[in-house]
Write an enzyme that holds these catalytic residues in place. Structure first.
Site, short mmCIF file in Angstrom:
data_model
loop_
_atom_site.label_atom_id
_atom_site.label_comp_id
_atom_site.label_asym_id
_atom_site.label_seq_id
_atom_site.Cartn_x
_atom_site.Cartn_y
_atom_site.Cartn_z
N THR A 1 42.53 37.28 36.62
CA THR A 1 43.17 36.76 37.80
C THR A 1 42.33 36.53 39.02
OG1 THR A 1 45.15 37.88 37.14
CG2 THR A 1 45.11 37.06 39.34
N CYS B 1 33.42 33.01 38.52
CA CYS B 1 33.94 34.26 37.94
C CYS B 1 34.33 34.05 36.48
CB CYS B 1 35.16 34.73 38.74
SG CYS B 1 35.91 36.23 38.06
N THR C 1 38.14 34.21 35.52
CA THR C 1 39.02 33.23 36.17
C THR C 1 38.83 31.89 35.48
OG1 THR C 1 38.78 34.39 38.28
CG2 THR C 1 39.54 32.12 38.39
#
Length: 180
Positions: free
Chosen positions: A9, A167, A170
């Protein structure tokens, strides 16, 4: 031994010029394995007047969404009161204290980050982010917020793409909601 910590997330919320948008990616990872690409971590509550997003364990987050929604109903849609009461209950209840998640909630007037340690944080600027890619999204959003005329929705979209490029927890499957 493989690491089984669930990581997932990036959630980003931007408020600007009377509008608010919140976005979240769809990736859920366990250790070094992507388990799901299309998770929905953004929800509308209270007849669409409140936006919310979570980072952390999905089961824990759904429990918190339920509790938060009850607080919103109990306090007639008052976002700040509901956030404070959820944080208080989360921090003091023995079972809830074990929940591993963070929430961002926003309505037309306010935005808050809510944590299990009792934190209820309203950002000084109109930008708040959580999750494994939260700092990347936050940095990108602050730059776009200060140096462009983009709408909150456009800032969230661009910043989430940047976070997904940096990231590994993500992805680019973004769910986005806004209140105009």
């Amino acid at each position: 031994m493989p690491e089984n910590k669930i990581r997932s997330t990036t959630i980003l919320c931007v408020r600007k010029n009377g509008k608010v948008a919140i976005g979240g990616d769809g990736q859920v990872s366990m250790g070094n394995t992507v388990m799901k690409n299309t998770a929905k971590k953004i929800r509308r509550l209270y007849d669409g007047k409140i936006l919310s997003g979570f980072a952390g364990s999905a089961a824990d987050a759904f429990t918190l969404f339920e509790l938060f929604e009850k607080k919103v109903q109990e306090f007639g849609g008052s976002l700040s009161r509901s956030a404070v009461e959820l944080a208080r209950e989360w921090r003091t209840d023995r079972m809830l204290r074990r929940l591993e998640a963070l929430l961002i909630v926003a309505d037309k007037e306010e935005s808050f980050l809510i944590s299990g340690t009792g934190d209820v944080i309203s950002p000084d600027e109109g930008v708040i982010a959580i999750g494994s890619g939260g700092n990347y999204a936050l940095a990108a959003a602050r730059a776009l917020y200060d140096h462009t005329n983009l709408s909150p929705k456009e800032i969230v979209e661009s910043s989430m793409k940047i976070a997904a490029d940096i990231c590994i927890y993500t992805n680019n499957h973004i769910t986005l909601e806004e209140i105009l």
